[in-house]
Motif scaffolding. Structure first.
Motif, PDB file in Angstrom:
ATOM      1  N   VAL A   1       0.833  -1.204   0.000  1.00  0.00           N
ATOM      2  CA  VAL A   1       0.000   0.000   0.000  1.00  0.00           C
ATOM      3  C   VAL A   1       0.872   1.260   0.000  1.00  0.00           C
ATOM      4  O   VAL A   1       0.540   2.252  -0.642  1.00  0.00           O
ATOM      5  CB  VAL A   1      -0.974  -0.020   1.202  1.00  0.00           C
ATOM      6  CG1 VAL A   1      -1.719   1.278   1.342  1.00  0.00           C
ATOM      7  CG2 VAL A   1      -1.941  -1.187   1.066  1.00  0.00           C
ATOM      8  N   ASN A   2       2.014   1.213   0.693  1.00  0.00           N
ATOM      9  CA  ASN A   2       2.903   2.371   0.749  1.00  0.00           C
ATOM     10  C   ASN A   2       3.508   2.714  -0.611  1.00  0.00           C
ATOM     11  O   ASN A   2       3.969   3.833  -0.818  1.00  0.00           O
ATOM     12  CB  ASN A   2       4.020   2.145   1.759  1.00  0.00           C
ATOM     13  CG  ASN A   2       3.520   2.217   3.183  1.00  0.00           C
ATOM     14  OD1 ASN A   2       2.451   2.761   3.460  1.00  0.00           O
ATOM     15  ND2 ASN A   2       4.280   1.655   4.099  1.00  0.00           N
ATOM     16  N   LYS A   3       3.502   1.788  -1.546  1.00  0.00           N
ATOM     17  CA  LYS A   3       4.035   2.045  -2.886  1.00  0.00           C
ATOM     18  C   LYS A   3       3.068   2.835  -3.760  1.00  0.00           C
ATOM     19  O   LYS A   3       3.448   3.314  -4.827  1.00  0.00           O
ATOM     20  CB  LYS A   3       4.385   0.730  -3.581  1.00  0.00           C
ATOM     21  CG  LYS A   3       5.535   0.006  -2.925  1.00  0.00           C
ATOM     22  CD  LYS A   3       5.812  -1.312  -3.632  1.00  0.00           C
ATOM     23  CE  LYS A   3       6.913  -2.072  -2.913  1.00  0.00           C
ATOM     24  NZ  LYS A   3       7.158  -3.384  -3.528  1.00  0.00           N
ATOM     25  N   LEU A   4       1.823   2.966  -3.321  1.00  0.00           N
ATOM     26  CA  LEU A   4       0.834   3.696  -4.127  1.00  0.00           C
ATOM     27  C   LEU A   4       1.086   5.195  -4.067  1.00  0.00           C
ATOM     28  O   LEU A   4       1.436   5.734  -3.015  1.00  0.00           O
ATOM     29  CB  LEU A   4      -0.580   3.389  -3.628  1.00  0.00           C
ATOM     30  CG  LEU A   4      -1.039   1.941  -3.767  1.00  0.00           C
ATOM     31  CD1 LEU A   4      -2.430   1.783  -3.165  1.00  0.00           C
ATOM     32  CD2 LEU A   4      -1.027   1.496  -5.213  1.00  0.00           C
ATOM     33  N   GLN A   5       0.875   5.852  -5.195  1.00  0.00           N
ATOM     34  CA  GLN A   5       1.021   7.304  -5.307  1.00  0.00           C
ATOM     35  C   GLN A   5      -0.202   7.853  -6.033  1.00  0.00           C
ATOM     36  O   GLN A   5      -0.720   7.209  -6.947  1.00  0.00           O
ATOM     37  CB  GLN A   5       2.278   7.655  -6.118  1.00  0.00           C
ATOM     38  CG  GLN A   5       3.577   7.212  -5.501  1.00  0.00           C
ATOM     39  CD  GLN A   5       3.926   8.038  -4.278  1.00  0.00           C
ATOM     40  OE1 GLN A   5       3.585   9.203  -4.197  1.00  0.00           O
ATOM     41  NE2 GLN A   5       4.595   7.415  -3.328  1.00  0.00           N
ATOM     42  N   PRO A   6      -0.666   9.043  -5.660  1.00  0.00           N
ATOM     43  CA  PRO A   6      -1.770   9.647  -6.406  1.00  0.00           C
ATOM     44  C   PRO A   6      -1.353   9.844  -7.865  1.00  0.00           C
ATOM     45  O   PRO A   6      -0.220  10.203  -8.142  1.00  0.00           O
ATOM     46  CB  PRO A   6      -1.983  10.996  -5.719  1.00  0.00           C
ATOM     47  CG  PRO A   6      -1.302  10.884  -4.406  1.00  0.00           C
ATOM     48  CD  PRO A   6      -0.228   9.877  -4.550  1.00  0.00           C
ATOM     49  N   GLY A   7      -2.261   9.574  -8.759  1.00  0.00           N
ATOM     50  CA  GLY A   7      -1.993   9.760 -10.178  1.00  0.00           C
ATOM     51  C   GLY A   7      -1.470   8.518 -10.878  1.00  0.00           C
ATOM     52  O   GLY A   7      -1.248   8.543 -12.091  1.00  0.00           O
ATOM     53  N   MET A   8      -1.265   7.425 -10.141  1.00  0.00           N
ATOM     54  CA  MET A   8      -0.816   6.185 -10.781  1.00  0.00           C
ATOM     55  C   MET A   8      -1.900   5.689 -11.726  1.00  0.00           C
ATOM     56  O   MET A   8      -3.089   5.904 -11.494  1.00  0.00           O
ATOM     57  CB  MET A   8      -0.506   5.105  -9.741  1.00  0.00           C
ATOM     58  CG  MET A   8       0.710   5.370  -8.895  1.00  0.00           C
ATOM     59  SD  MET A   8       0.984   4.107  -7.622  1.00  0.00           S
ATOM     60  CE  MET A   8       1.793   2.843  -8.583  1.00  0.00           C
ATOM     61  N   THR A   9      -1.494   5.009 -12.783  1.00  0.00           N
ATOM     62  CA  THR A   9      -2.464   4.446 -13.724  1.00  0.00           C
ATOM     63  C   THR A   9      -3.009   3.133 -13.174  1.00  0.00           C
ATOM     64  O   THR A   9      -2.453   2.551 -12.236  1.00  0.00           O
ATOM     65  CB  THR A   9      -1.810   4.187 -15.091  1.00  0.00           C
ATOM     66  OG1 THR A   9      -0.813   3.173 -14.933  1.00  0.00           O
ATOM     67  CG2 THR A   9      -1.203   5.453 -15.672  1.00  0.00           C
ATOM     68  N   ARG A  10      -4.083   2.670 -13.777  1.00  0.00           N
ATOM     69  CA  ARG A  10      -4.676   1.393 -13.371  1.00  0.00           C
ATOM     70  C   ARG A  10      -3.670   0.254 -13.528  1.00  0.00           C
ATOM     71  O   ARG A  10      -3.607  -0.651 -12.698  1.00  0.00           O
ATOM     72  CB  ARG A  10      -5.917   1.095 -14.220  1.00  0.00           C
ATOM     73  CG  ARG A  10      -7.067   2.019 -13.947  1.00  0.00           C
ATOM     74  CD  ARG A  10      -8.201   1.752 -14.936  1.00  0.00           C
ATOM     75  NE  ARG A  10      -9.263   2.715 -14.767  1.00  0.00           N
ATOM     76  CZ  ARG A  10     -10.382   2.476 -14.107  1.00  0.00           C
ATOM     77  NH1 ARG A  10     -10.593   1.303 -13.564  1.00  0.00           N
ATOM     78  NH2 ARG A  10     -11.303   3.406 -13.991  1.00  0.00           N
TER      79      ARG A  10
END
Length: 114
Positions: free
Chosen positions: A44-53
């Motif tokens: 979950v910590n690897k997620l960033q706003p604006g990432m693609t699907r």
């Protein structure tokens, strides 16, 4: 003849007792059953706003539920049943605007989320 009846009676009784799930026999090994997606805080910590699907799918894997009526929401559900029969469930949901990740909710929160 009485010995045949006795053998049939014992065989019937044994099959009745072993087939019944009401009895808990000591020493029987029960396993932990895990269903759904395995999600960790590190993922979950690897997620960033604006990432693609596609990027989100690479980090978290394929979602367990892709809602047909709301294609901008993916649900990741993890359910575990312990050997004692206790069930726990954890959820994580990601939301998109078009092809961009905009929001998350659930039992985990990204540490670096603004």
């Amino acid at each position: 003849m009485p010995s045949v009846v006795r053998i049939l009676l014992i065989a019937g009784l044994v099959s009745l007792v072993t087939g019944c799930s009401l009895f808990k026999f000591p020493g029987v090994h029960r396993i932990q059953v895990q269903q759904g997606n395995i999600i960790t805080q590190e993922m979950v910590n690897k997620l960033q706003p604006g990432m693609t699907r596609r990027q989100v799918r690479f980090v978290l894997g394929t979602p367990l539920v892709e809602d047909t009526f709301n294609p901008n929401r993916w649900d990741y559900i993890n359910r575990v049943r312990s050997p004692k029969g206790e069930e726990t469930q954890q959820r994580f949901t990601v939301y998109f605007n078009g092809d961009q990740l905009i929001e998350t909710s659930g039992d985990w929160q990204p540490a670096n989320w603004p």
